[in-house]
Motif scaffolding. Structure first.
Motif, PDB file in Angstrom:
ATOM      1  N   GLN A 119      34.183  60.310  56.731  1.00 20.12           N
ATOM      2  CA  GLN A 119      33.294  59.193  56.441  1.00 20.12           C
ATOM      3  C   GLN A 119      33.559  58.718  55.017  1.00 20.12           C
ATOM      4  O   GLN A 119      33.207  59.390  54.047  1.00 20.12           O
ATOM      5  CB  GLN A 119      31.828  59.620  56.597  1.00 20.12           C
ATOM      6  N   ASN A 121      33.030  56.455  51.880  1.00 21.07           N
ATOM      7  CA  ASN A 121      32.062  55.606  51.206  1.00 21.07           C
ATOM      8  C   ASN A 121      32.822  54.517  50.454  1.00 21.07           C
ATOM      9  O   ASN A 121      33.624  54.818  49.562  1.00 21.07           O
ATOM     10  CB  ASN A 121      31.224  56.434  50.221  1.00 21.07           C
ATOM     11  N   PRO A 122      32.598  53.252  50.828  1.00 20.83           N
ATOM     12  CA  PRO A 122      33.378  52.168  50.217  1.00 20.83           C
ATOM     13  C   PRO A 122      33.104  52.032  48.730  1.00 20.83           C
ATOM     14  O   PRO A 122      32.087  52.511  48.208  1.00 20.83           O
ATOM     15  CB  PRO A 122      32.911  50.927  50.999  1.00 20.83           C
ATOM     16  N   SER A 124      33.478  49.461  45.002  1.00 19.10           N
ATOM     17  CA  SER A 124      33.036  48.154  44.514  1.00 19.10           C
ATOM     18  C   SER A 124      33.804  47.777  43.260  1.00 19.10           C
ATOM     19  O   SER A 124      34.360  48.635  42.573  1.00 19.10           O
ATOM     20  CB  SER A 124      31.536  48.153  44.233  1.00 19.10           C
ATOM     21  N   TRP A 163      31.430  42.901  43.900  1.00 15.17           N
ATOM     22  CA  TRP A 163      31.908  42.876  45.282  1.00 15.17           C
ATOM     23  C   TRP A 163      31.795  44.291  45.834  1.00 15.17           C
ATOM     24  O   TRP A 163      32.384  45.237  45.289  1.00 15.17           O
ATOM     25  CB  TRP A 163      33.368  42.421  45.337  1.00 15.17           C
ATOM     26  N   ASN A 164      31.040  44.448  46.893  1.00 12.22           N
ATOM     27  CA  ASN A 164      30.794  45.762  47.492  1.00 12.22           C
ATOM     28  C   ASN A 164      31.606  45.950  48.771  1.00 12.22           C
ATOM     29  O   ASN A 164      32.300  45.039  49.230  1.00 12.22           O
ATOM     30  CB  ASN A 164      29.305  45.930  47.800  1.00 12.22           C
ATOM     31  N   ASP A 165      31.487  47.145  49.320  1.00 12.92           N
ATOM     32  CA  ASP A 165      32.107  47.494  50.618  1.00 12.92           C
ATOM     33  C   ASP A 165      33.616  47.286  50.616  1.00 12.92           C
ATOM     34  O   ASP A 165      34.182  46.738  51.564  1.00 12.92           O
ATOM     35  CB  ASP A 165      31.464  46.698  51.755  1.00 12.92           C
ATOM     36  N   SER A 167      37.462  48.802  50.583  1.00  9.18           N
ATOM     37  CA  SER A 167      38.257  49.978  50.931  1.00  9.18           C
ATOM     38  C   SER A 167      39.301  50.233  49.848  1.00  9.18           C
ATOM     39  O   SER A 167      39.505  49.416  48.944  1.00  9.18           O
ATOM     40  CB  SER A 167      38.938  49.768  52.284  1.00  9.18           C
ATOM     41  N   TYR A 200      35.337  59.190  48.927  1.00 13.69           N
ATOM     42  CA  TYR A 200      34.763  58.113  48.125  1.00 13.69           C
ATOM     43  C   TYR A 200      35.881  57.211  47.616  1.00 13.69           C
ATOM     44  O   TYR A 200      36.944  57.691  47.202  1.00 13.69           O
ATOM     45  CB  TYR A 200      33.983  58.678  46.927  1.00 13.69           C
TER      46      TYR A 200
END
Length: 204
Positions: A119, A121-122, A124, A163-165, A167, A200
């Motif tokens: 998993q 976590n993107p 920013s 800017w979020n999310d 990769s 992360y």
């Protein structure tokens, strides 16, 4: 004189067995490729994959399955060497497999390794705009690129924007235009690389 009596013995032919390993995803409950496995004969029963006990590997899977043939009775260790990209290794590794002989045949066995997707976590990227006297300045216009692809372009209502999310990858932040009454100062673009570290995405 003695009369010779001969007795003849026929060797017992033992049919060897096999070990089949299945690689499964906990997310889809389907076979997945990309893992590699090694097989060890645990001749000293210490439960450790000793280098001198290696029989085969690392071997890849075909449609999530790999099998080793021509194996005789004994205690074996199946080691997941690498997990598929984007997955954690199985928590029980190595896995012990015991092959037993019944009459003249070694009983084959199967073992399943389950992998859980990592998993991520993107990350920013935050752009800040200042004057030449280091005072916050609003109204500048910025664009965010990944490679040649423009992901976003906007005029800052304040002096910063996030800017979020995002990769992992390399991004370019470009100042498209300065606020009214101001001029841009080179360089107009800056490159930011986000790396994935232990689930992360972050800037290193």
């Amino acid at each position: 004189w003695a009369l010779p009596v001969d007795f003849w013995n026929t060797p017992i032919i033992v049919t060897p067995g096999s070990i089949t390993v299945h690689k499964m995803s906990t997310a889809t409950e389907r076979h997945i490729d990309g893992a590699t496995f090694s097989l060890y004969l645990d001749s000293n029963d210490n439960g450790i994959c000793d280098p001198d006990e290696l029989i085969s590997g690392p071997d890849g899977t075909d449609e999530g399955i790999h099998f080793w043939q021509n194996l005789y009775a004994g205690t074996y260790l199946v080691l997941e060497v690498t997990a598929p990209a984007g997955y954690y290794k199985d928590g029980t590794n190595p896995r012990q497999v015991v092959l037993t002989q019944s009459e003249n045949r070694v009983i084959s066995e199967e073992v399943t390794f389950w992998n859980t997707p990592i998993q991520v976590n993107p990350g920013s990227i935050t752009v800040y705009k200042y004057t030449n006297t280091e005072q916050p300045l609003s109204g500048a216009r910025f664009a965010l690129y990944r490679g040649e692809t423009k992901l976003d372009e906007r005029t800052l209502s304040g002096s910063s924007y996030t800017w979020n999310d995002l990769s992992a990858g390399t991004y370019t932040v470009t100042e498209v235009s300065a606020p009214s009454g101001w001029v841009r100062v080179a360089p107009y673009s800056k490159t930011v690389t986000l790396n994935e570290v232990e689930g992360y995405v972050e800037h290193k």
